[in-house]
Design an enzyme around this catalytic site. Structure first.
Site, PDB file in Angstrom:
ATOM      1  N   ASP A  91       0.876  -1.171   0.000  1.00 55.23           N
ATOM      2  CA  ASP A  91       0.000   0.000   0.000  1.00 55.23           C
ATOM      3  C   ASP A  91       0.912   1.219   0.000  1.00 55.23           C
ATOM      4  O   ASP A  91       1.529   1.548   1.018  1.00 55.23           O
ATOM      5  CB  ASP A  91      -0.914  -0.009   1.223  1.00 55.23           C
ATOM      6  CG  ASP A  91      -1.901   1.146   1.224  1.00 55.23           C
ATOM      7  OD1 ASP A  91      -1.708   2.130   0.462  1.00 55.23           O
ATOM      8  OD2 ASP A  91      -2.867   1.078   2.003  1.00 55.23           O
ATOM      9  N   CYS A 139      -3.248  11.680 -14.164  1.00 52.28           N
ATOM     10  CA  CYS A 139      -4.549  11.983 -14.776  1.00 52.28           C
ATOM     11  C   CYS A 139      -5.257  13.099 -14.003  1.00 52.28           C
ATOM     12  O   CYS A 139      -6.414  13.400 -14.276  1.00 52.28           O
ATOM     13  CB  CYS A 139      -5.417  10.724 -14.817  1.00 52.28           C
ATOM     14  SG  CYS A 139      -5.773  10.032 -13.198  1.00 52.28           S
TER      15      CYS A 139
END
Length: 182
Positions: A91, A139
Site C-alpha cells: 500500500d 490523470c
C-alpha cells in the site's frame, strides 16, 4: 466500425505514451554504455511501463497495492521472456520503509503513475531511493501540481512536460513530466 476506430486510436496513444516515458527515463539510450540502470515503477498496474523499461535496464521492480495484479504481471513477464523484473505488493499510501524493495535499495530511474489522488507519500520518499530521473504520469493536474511542489524541495527540477490524450472523446488527458535530480 466507429467504435473500433476509437479503440485503435486510444491504443496508439497509449503506446506512444509508453515509448515517450521510456525515452525520457533515458534507459534505452544509456544501455549501450552500461547495464547499471535500476528502475522502480510505482503504481505499476499490469506492467505496461515496467516491461518496456526492463528491455533496457539491468533490473526493474513494480510496486502496487493490488496483489491480484502480481500474478497477472508475472504471467506477462513469462509470456514476453523477461527475467529481470520483480513485482511487489504494498500500500503505497502507508509506511513502506520496512519493505524489502525499499530497505537500503537504490534505483536511479523511477516512474510513477498514481490514481487521481496523487502520490504525495511516495514523492517524499524518492530521494531516499536515490532516484536521479523520474517520469510522473498523472490523470489529475491538481494532484500533479501539489506533488511537483514537493519534488522541487529536495532538489528535483522539471526538465520537460507533455500532455497525452489517451481517452479520445472525453475531457480526460494524461500529463507526463520528467524530473531530474540536480
Amino acid at each position: 466500425m466507429d467504435r473500433c476506430k476509437v479503440l485503435h486510436a486510444s491504443i496508439g496513444e497509449h503506446f506512444r505514451a509508453l515509448r515517450q516515458c521510456v525515452e525520457w527515463l533515458s534507459i534505452k539510450s544509456q544501455v549501450a554504455l552500461n547495464q547499471s540502470n535500476k528502475a522502480i515503477d510505482l503504481f505499476y498496474g499490469l506492467g505496461n511501463f515496467t516491461l518496456p523499461m526492463a528491455k533496457y535496464a539491468k533490473y526493474v521492480i513494480g510496486v502496487k497495492g493490488d496483489s491480484g495484479l502480481i500474478e497477472r504481471s508475472n504471467d506477462n513477464t513469462q509470456k514476453n521472456a523477461i527475467n529481470n523484473v520483480d513485482f511487489y505488493r504494498a500500500d503505497l499510501f502507508k509506511e513502506v520503509a520496512g519493505f524489502e524493495w525499499f530497505r537500503g535499495k537504490h534505483y536511479n530511474k523511477a516512474l510513477i503513475d498514481p490514481d487521481r489522488s496523487g502520490a504525495i507519500e511516495i514523492v517524499e520518499l524518492l530521494p531516499k531511493l536515490g532516484v536521479e530521473r523520474l517520469v510522473y504520469v498523472s490523470c489529475n493536474s491538481a494532484a500533479l501540481a501539489r506533488n511537483t511542489a514537493k519534488l522541487i524541495t529536495p532538489g528535483y527540477q522539471l526538465e520537460t512536460a507533455g500532455v497525452m490524450d489517451m481517452s479520445p472523446q472525453t475531457a480526460h488527458v494524461e500529463s507526463i513530466e520528467l524530473f531530474v535530480k540536480c
